[in-house]
Write a protein that holds these residues in place. Sequence first.
Motif, mmCIF file in Angstrom:
data_model
loop_
_atom_site.group_PDB
_atom_site.id
_atom_site.type_symbol
_atom_site.label_atom_id
_atom_site.label_comp_id
_atom_site.label_asym_id
_atom_site.label_seq_id
_atom_site.Cartn_x
_atom_site.Cartn_y
_atom_site.Cartn_z
ATOM 1 N N CYS A 35 0.814 -1.339 -0.128
ATOM 2 C CA CYS A 35 -0.003 -0.015 0.032
ATOM 3 C C CYS A 35 0.917 1.275 -0.063
ATOM 4 C CB CYS A 35 -1.002 0.085 1.161
ATOM 5 S SG CYS A 35 -2.228 -1.322 1.352
ATOM 6 N N ALA A 36 1.853 1.108 0.498
ATOM 7 C CA ALA A 36 2.916 2.485 0.711
ATOM 8 C C ALA A 36 3.136 3.101 -0.802
ATOM 9 C CB ALA A 36 4.145 2.108 1.395
ATOM 10 N N ASN A 37 3.340 2.481 -1.664
ATOM 11 C CA ASN A 37 3.432 2.808 -2.853
ATOM 12 C C ASN A 37 2.334 2.629 -4.015
ATOM 13 O OD1 ASN A 37 4.482 0.440 -3.654
ATOM 14 N ND2 ASN A 37 6.570 0.989 -4.219
ATOM 15 N N CYS A 38 1.159 2.194 -3.528
ATOM 16 C CA CYS A 38 0.041 2.011 -4.562
ATOM 17 C C CYS A 38 -0.532 3.277 -4.948
ATOM 18 C CB CYS A 38 -0.759 0.927 -4.045
ATOM 19 S SG CYS A 38 -2.078 0.520 -4.886
ATOM 20 N N GLN A 39 -0.767 3.439 -6.157
ATOM 21 C CA GLN A 39 -1.549 4.403 -6.621
ATOM 22 C C GLN A 39 -3.048 4.595 -6.108
ATOM 23 O OE1 GLN A 39 -2.103 4.778 -10.755
ATOM 24 N NE2 GLN A 39 -3.663 3.171 -11.064
ATOM 25 N N PHE A 40 -3.617 3.450 -5.374
ATOM 26 C CA PHE A 40 -4.921 3.704 -4.781
ATOM 27 C C PHE A 40 -4.986 3.968 -3.434
ATOM 28 C CE2 PHE A 40 -5.323 1.163 -8.647
ATOM 29 C CZ PHE A 40 -6.232 1.665 -9.271
ATOM 30 N N LEU A 41 -3.778 4.157 -2.740
ATOM 31 C CA LEU A 41 -3.510 4.499 -1.235
ATOM 32 C C LEU A 41 -4.313 5.968 -1.217
ATOM 33 C CD1 LEU A 41 -2.247 4.132 1.403
ATOM 34 C CD2 LEU A 41 -0.491 5.457 0.384
ATOM 35 N N GLU A 42 -5.023 5.869 -0.077
ATOM 36 C CA GLU A 42 -5.721 7.069 0.427
ATOM 37 C C GLU A 42 -5.559 7.131 1.970
ATOM 38 O OE1 GLU A 42 -9.870 7.196 -0.587
ATOM 39 O OE2 GLU A 42 -9.520 6.870 -2.728
ATOM 40 N N LEU A 43 -4.851 8.188 2.336
ATOM 41 C CA LEU A 43 -4.563 8.329 3.766
ATOM 42 C C LEU A 43 -5.726 9.107 4.433
ATOM 43 C CD1 LEU A 43 -0.744 8.791 3.750
ATOM 44 C CD2 LEU A 43 -1.990 6.733 4.336
ATOM 45 N N GLN A 44 -6.463 8.924 5.528
ATOM 46 C CA GLN A 44 -6.915 9.632 6.368
ATOM 47 C C GLN A 44 -6.513 9.850 7.701
ATOM 48 O OE1 GLN A 44 -11.015 7.380 6.287
ATOM 49 N NE2 GLN A 44 -11.355 8.201 4.370
ATOM 50 N N ALA A 45 -6.296 11.170 7.941
ATOM 51 C CA ALA A 45 -5.340 11.629 9.131
ATOM 52 C C ALA A 45 -6.128 12.484 9.943
ATOM 53 C CB ALA A 45 -4.044 11.962 8.672
ATOM 54 N N SER A 46 -5.695 12.153 11.345
ATOM 55 C CA SER A 46 -6.259 13.219 12.118
ATOM 56 C C SER A 46 -5.160 13.486 12.927
ATOM 57 C CB SER A 46 -7.560 12.624 13.101
ATOM 58 O OG SER A 46 -6.955 11.531 13.912
ATOM 59 N N LYS A 47 -5.463 14.282 14.127
ATOM 60 C CA LYS A 47 -4.350 14.855 15.085
ATOM 61 C C LYS A 47 -3.707 13.311 15.518
ATOM 62 C CE LYS A 47 -5.994 19.430 16.189
ATOM 63 N NZ LYS A 47 -6.367 20.095 17.125
ATOM 64 N N THR A 48 -4.454 12.596 15.949
ATOM 65 C CA THR A 48 -3.871 11.253 16.674
ATOM 66 C C THR A 48 -3.998 10.035 15.915
ATOM 67 O OG1 THR A 48 -6.149 10.825 17.695
ATOM 68 C CG2 THR A 48 -4.677 12.203 18.771
ATOM 69 N N SER A 49 -4.518 9.947 14.768
ATOM 70 C CA SER A 49 -4.602 8.587 14.186
ATOM 71 C C SER A 49 -4.250 8.915 12.766
ATOM 72 C CB SER A 49 -5.932 7.818 14.233
ATOM 73 O OG SER A 49 -6.148 7.786 15.601
ATOM 74 N N VAL A 50 -3.818 7.515 11.755
ATOM 75 C CA VAL A 50 -3.927 7.771 10.451
ATOM 76 C C VAL A 50 -4.317 6.354 9.999
ATOM 77 C CG1 VAL A 50 -2.063 7.716 8.492
ATOM 78 C CG2 VAL A 50 -1.501 8.968 10.539
ATOM 79 N N PHE A 51 -5.025 6.364 8.958
ATOM 80 C CA PHE A 51 -5.686 5.207 8.328
ATOM 81 C C PHE A 51 -5.325 4.920 7.067
ATOM 82 C CE2 PHE A 51 -8.382 6.477 11.979
ATOM 83 C CZ PHE A 51 -8.604 5.260 12.721
ATOM 84 N N VAL A 52 -5.246 3.607 6.637
ATOM 85 C CA VAL A 52 -4.615 3.652 5.313
ATOM 86 C C VAL A 52 -6.127 2.992 4.428
ATOM 87 C CG1 VAL A 52 -3.625 1.915 3.669
ATOM 88 C CG2 VAL A 52 -2.368 2.847 5.736
ATOM 89 N N ARG A 53 -6.502 3.640 3.544
ATOM 90 C CA ARG A 53 -7.891 3.146 2.966
ATOM 91 C C ARG A 53 -7.399 2.875 1.246
ATOM 92 N NH1 ARG A 53 -11.664 5.100 -0.258
ATOM 93 N NH2 ARG A 53 -14.003 4.468 0.441
ATOM 94 N N CYS A 54 -8.017 1.804 1.073
ATOM 95 C CA CYS A 54 -7.714 1.522 -0.323
ATOM 96 C C CYS A 54 -8.868 1.899 -1.261
ATOM 97 C CB CYS A 54 -8.201 -0.165 -0.428
ATOM 98 S SG CYS A 54 -7.858 -0.952 -1.974
ATOM 99 N N GLY A 55 -8.570 2.895 -2.356
ATOM 100 C CA GLY A 55 -9.265 3.376 -3.381
ATOM 101 C C GLY A 55 -10.172 2.474 -3.954
ATOM 102 N N ARG A 56 -9.441 1.240 -4.366
ATOM 103 C CA ARG A 56 -9.986 0.116 -5.140
ATOM 104 C C ARG A 56 -11.656 -0.189 -4.593
ATOM 105 N NH1 ARG A 56 -8.300 -1.714 -10.375
ATOM 106 N NH2 ARG A 56 -5.972 -1.782 -10.178
ATOM 107 N N SER A 57 -11.508 -0.106 -3.367
ATOM 108 C CA SER A 57 -12.803 -0.663 -2.532
ATOM 109 C C SER A 57 -13.951 0.254 -2.992
ATOM 110 C CB SER A 57 -12.498 -0.303 -1.101
ATOM 111 O OG SER A 57 -12.258 0.893 -0.626
ATOM 112 N N ASP A 58 -13.715 1.545 -3.628
ATOM 113 C CA ASP A 58 -14.863 2.071 -4.247
ATOM 114 C C ASP A 58 -15.599 1.575 -5.086
ATOM 115 O OD1 ASP A 58 -14.323 4.122 -2.121
ATOM 116 O OD2 ASP A 58 -13.227 5.349 -3.599
ATOM 117 N N ASP A 59 -14.744 0.791 -6.171
ATOM 118 C CA ASP A 59 -15.537 0.286 -7.184
ATOM 119 C C ASP A 59 -15.594 -1.397 -7.100
ATOM 120 O OD1 ASP A 59 -15.625 2.975 -8.383
ATOM 121 O OD2 ASP A 59 -13.714 2.667 -8.742
ATOM 122 N N ASP A 60 -14.733 -2.008 -6.387
ATOM 123 C CA ASP A 60 -14.643 -3.245 -6.644
ATOM 124 C C ASP A 60 -14.837 -3.863 -4.822
ATOM 125 O OD1 ASP A 60 -14.208 -5.882 -6.709
ATOM 126 O OD2 ASP A 60 -12.575 -5.688 -8.339
#
Length: 87
Positions: A35-60
């Motif tokens: 995921c670190a270098n995937c073009q579908f990586l989306e990061l969701q970050a707040s002050k205390t947390s970071v989440f790795v989200r897969c953009g592929r999940s939107d369509d598949d």
Amino acid sequence: MVDSSSRPRAGARKRRRGQLDSSALERLPLHPGLCANCQFLELQASKTSVFVRCGRSDDDERFPRYPRLPVHVCLGYEKRPQEPPSP
């Protein structure tokens, strides 16, 4: 009724595909693997947390929205194009 899982959490910042905040990636407690270098990586970050989200999940639905890390094998993996160096 609104599905709360599809709404962004209060205070969370969503990164669009292609935009990568390397400081947020470094804040992850565990290397995300492919995921670190995937073009579908989306990061969701707040002050205390970071989440790795897969953009592929939107369509598949075969791809989990928030994959278990580290990801070692993924059929949807596509390497993110290299960004040109800044002048």
